[in-house]
Design a protein around this motif. Structure first.
Motif, PDB file in Angstrom:
ATOM      1  N   SER A 160      25.676   5.002   8.899  1.00 60.59           N
ATOM      2  CA  SER A 160      26.007   3.596   8.676  1.00 60.59           C
ATOM      3  C   SER A 160      27.092   3.385   7.652  1.00 60.59           C
ATOM      4  CB  SER A 160      24.743   2.850   8.217  1.00 60.59           C
ATOM      5  OG  SER A 160      24.304   3.369   6.967  1.00 60.59           O
ATOM      6  N   GLY A 161      27.486   4.455   6.953  1.00 61.83           N
ATOM      7  CA  GLY A 161      28.483   4.293   5.905  1.00 61.83           C
ATOM      8  C   GLY A 161      27.890   3.721   4.644  1.00 61.83           C
ATOM      9  N   CYS A 162      26.540   3.773   4.519  1.00 60.63           N
ATOM     10  CA  CYS A 162      25.867   3.206   3.358  1.00 60.63           C
ATOM     11  C   CYS A 162      25.637   4.245   2.271  1.00 60.63           C
ATOM     12  CB  CYS A 162      24.506   2.642   3.769  1.00 60.63           C
ATOM     13  SG  CYS A 162      24.561   1.511   5.150  1.00 60.63           S
ATOM     14  N   GLY A 163      26.067   5.469   2.513  1.00 60.67           N
ATOM     15  CA  GLY A 163      25.803   6.531   1.560  1.00 60.67           C
ATOM     16  C   GLY A 163      24.579   7.303   2.007  1.00 60.67           C
ATOM     17  N   SER A 164      24.452   8.542   1.584  1.00 68.49           N
ATOM     18  CA  SER A 164      23.343   9.376   2.005  1.00 68.49           C
ATOM     19  C   SER A 164      22.207   9.281   1.000  1.00 68.49           C
ATOM     20  CB  SER A 164      23.797  10.834   2.136  1.00 68.49           C
ATOM     21  OG  SER A 164      24.308  11.287   0.907  1.00 68.49           O
ATOM     22  N   TYR A 165      21.021   9.598   1.470  1.00 69.86           N
ATOM     23  CA  TYR A 165      19.845   9.550   0.605  1.00 69.86           C
ATOM     24  C   TYR A 165      19.867  10.746  -0.337  1.00 69.86           C
ATOM     25  CZ  TYR A 165      14.969   9.593  -0.832  1.00 69.86           C
ATOM     26  OH  TYR A 165      13.825   9.608  -1.572  1.00 69.86           O
ATOM     27  N   SER A 166      19.556  10.548  -1.578  1.00 70.41           N
ATOM     28  CA  SER A 166      19.508  11.644  -2.547  1.00 70.41           C
ATOM     29  C   SER A 166      18.316  11.448  -3.453  1.00 70.41           C
ATOM     30  CB  SER A 166      20.787  11.671  -3.393  1.00 70.41           C
ATOM     31  OG  SER A 166      20.840  10.536  -4.235  1.00 70.41           O
ATOM     32  N   ARG A 167      18.000  12.460  -4.240  1.00 71.45           N
ATOM     33  CA  ARG A 167      16.859  12.381  -5.129  1.00 71.45           C
ATOM     34  C   ARG A 167      17.038  11.275  -6.181  1.00 71.45           C
ATOM     35  NH1 ARG A 167      13.039  15.979  -4.403  1.00 71.45           N
ATOM     36  NH2 ARG A 167      13.454  17.881  -3.237  1.00 71.45           N
ATOM     37  N   ASP A 168      18.285  10.978  -6.485  1.00 73.75           N
ATOM     38  CA  ASP A 168      18.541   9.894  -7.437  1.00 73.75           C
ATOM     39  C   ASP A 168      18.041   8.561  -6.923  1.00 73.75           C
ATOM     40  OD1 ASP A 168      19.686  11.658  -9.156  1.00 73.75           O
ATOM     41  OD2 ASP A 168      21.742  11.292  -8.442  1.00 73.75           O
ATOM     42  N   ASP A 169      17.917   8.475  -5.561  1.00 76.99           N
ATOM     43  CA  ASP A 169      17.448   7.237  -4.964  1.00 76.99           C
ATOM     44  C   ASP A 169      15.952   7.276  -4.683  1.00 76.99           C
ATOM     45  OD1 ASP A 169      19.987   6.107  -4.830  1.00 76.99           O
ATOM     46  OD2 ASP A 169      20.450   7.250  -3.030  1.00 76.99           O
ATOM     47  N   ASP A 170      15.291   8.366  -5.095  1.00 75.66           N
ATOM     48  CA  ASP A 170      13.873   8.522  -4.786  1.00 75.66           C
ATOM     49  C   ASP A 170      13.056   7.412  -5.427  1.00 75.66           C
ATOM     50  OD1 ASP A 170      11.852   9.779  -3.496  1.00 75.66           O
ATOM     51  OD2 ASP A 170      12.301  11.768  -4.326  1.00 75.66           O
ATOM     52  N   TYR A 171      11.998   7.097  -4.744  1.00 75.46           N
ATOM     53  CA  TYR A 171      11.161   6.005  -5.224  1.00 75.46           C
ATOM     54  C   TYR A 171       9.743   6.508  -5.446  1.00 75.46           C
ATOM     55  CZ  TYR A 171      15.098   3.760  -2.997  1.00 75.46           C
ATOM     56  OH  TYR A 171      16.357   3.430  -2.627  1.00 75.46           O
ATOM     57  N   THR A 172       9.104   6.003  -6.467  1.00 78.24           N
ATOM     58  CA  THR A 172       7.755   6.430  -6.803  1.00 78.24           C
ATOM     59  C   THR A 172       6.758   5.775  -5.852  1.00 78.24           C
ATOM     60  OG1 THR A 172       8.345   6.595  -9.114  1.00 78.24           O
ATOM     61  CG2 THR A 172       6.001   6.508  -8.608  1.00 78.24           C
ATOM     62  N   VAL A 173       5.932   6.608  -5.270  1.00 80.55           N
ATOM     63  CA  VAL A 173       4.887   6.117  -4.387  1.00 80.55           C
ATOM     64  C   VAL A 173       3.549   6.410  -5.055  1.00 80.55           C
ATOM     65  CG1 VAL A 173       3.872   6.235  -2.108  1.00 80.55           C
ATOM     66  CG2 VAL A 173       6.323   6.572  -2.401  1.00 80.55           C
ATOM     67  N   SER A 182       0.849  -1.186   0.000  1.00 80.30           N
ATOM     68  CA  SER A 182       0.000   0.000   0.000  1.00 80.30           C
ATOM     69  C   SER A 182       0.887   1.240   0.000  1.00 80.30           C
ATOM     70  CB  SER A 182      -0.899   0.011   1.235  1.00 80.30           C
ATOM     71  OG  SER A 182      -0.097   0.164   2.409  1.00 80.30           O
ATOM     72  N   LYS A 183       0.311   2.381  -0.294  1.00 80.11           N
ATOM     73  CA  LYS A 183       1.068   3.631  -0.295  1.00 80.11           C
ATOM     74  C   LYS A 183       1.697   3.880   1.077  1.00 80.11           C
ATOM     75  CE  LYS A 183       0.641   8.562  -1.297  1.00 80.11           C
ATOM     76  NZ  LYS A 183      -0.275   9.641  -1.763  1.00 80.11           N
ATOM     77  N   ARG A 184       0.921   3.607   2.129  1.00 80.55           N
ATOM     78  CA  ARG A 184       1.424   3.813   3.495  1.00 80.55           C
ATOM     79  C   ARG A 184       2.612   2.902   3.780  1.00 80.55           C
ATOM     80  NH1 ARG A 184      -2.709   3.556   8.466  1.00 80.55           N
ATOM     81  NH2 ARG A 184      -3.343   5.514   7.460  1.00 80.55           N
ATOM     82  N   GLN A 185       2.548   1.652   3.348  1.00 79.55           N
ATOM     83  CA  GLN A 185       3.650   0.701   3.564  1.00 79.55           C
ATOM     84  C   GLN A 185       4.915   1.137   2.842  1.00 79.55           C
ATOM     85  OE1 GLN A 185       1.588  -2.834   2.230  1.00 79.55           O
ATOM     86  NE2 GLN A 185       1.443  -3.639   4.341  1.00 79.55           N
TER      87      GLN A 185
END
Length: 200
Positions: free
Chosen positions: A186-199, A167-170
């Motif tokens: 965590s050393g995993c890299g920072s969140y960026s718009r390139d990683d954005d996901y379509t909801v 669901s959208k909420r999930q």
């Protein structure tokens, strides 16, 4: 033990520790001595304290550094005794003094007892601190590994077709979880718009 430069920092730390415990005001002069002939003698010297010079000489040839430091702790008790006046009016210290002079025997007994115990306390503190640091490092490393693995898995879910069944909420909750994990360093890299996901 030929390289005394490696033991010097530990010797200085031990002197500072014993100064706090024994209460002597001034650190003694410290000398390291290499002596091959002495090392060959089963009953050769390990160290000695010079009360007039307020100096400690440590014999190092063929000895384990820890053994040298143990001798230092013993002689530091004699230095404390000297500062409090226990060496006053005792004359020359000859062979058999620990058996023939009650006052000097008591001084030796104190040096053996306190020197060994303070050295044990000092080394136990160092080991305890070292173990604590190792455990802390291990825990931090483990946490980073868990966060990195979890973040990778969750990002994979979001980018795969698996998220379409949510669901959208999930999906929003999943994206927020990934962001939080990344923001925890965590050393995993920072969140960026390139990683954005379509909801949808």
């Amino acid at each position: 033990m030929n390289d005394t430069s490696k033991i010097m920092p530990h010797a200085q730390n031990l002197i500072s520790y014993c100064q706090q415990k024994m209460g002597f005001k001034n650190p003694p002069r410290l000398f390291f001595k290499e002596d091959e002939e002495n090392a060959k003698d089963l009953f050769g010297q390990t160290a000695f304290y010079n009360p007039k010079e307020m100096s400690i000489t440590l014999f190092t040839t063929g000895r384990h550094p820890k053994d040298v430091l143990r001798s230092l702790a013993h002689e530091l008790v004699h230095h404390a005794q000297n500062e409090r006046g226990d060496f006053d009016n005792i004359g020359e210290i000859g062979e058999g003094y620990a058996q023939n002079d009650k006052h000097l025997r008591n001084m030796e007994a104190e040096a053996y007892l306190k020197g060994s115990m303070y050295f044990r306390d000092h080394t136990d503190e160092i080991k305890s601190q070292s173990r604590s640091n190792e455990m802390k490092l291990t825990k931090e490393t483990l946490n980073k590994l868990v966060r990195a693995t979890l973040t990778k898995k969750l990002r994979g879910v979001l980018k795969s077709g698996t998220a379409k069944g949510m669901s959208k909420r999930q999906r929003l909750a999943l994206i927020e979880t990934v962001r939080k994990l990344q923001n925890e360093g965590s050393g995993c890299g920072s969140y960026s718009r390139d990683d954005d996901y379509t909801v949808g």
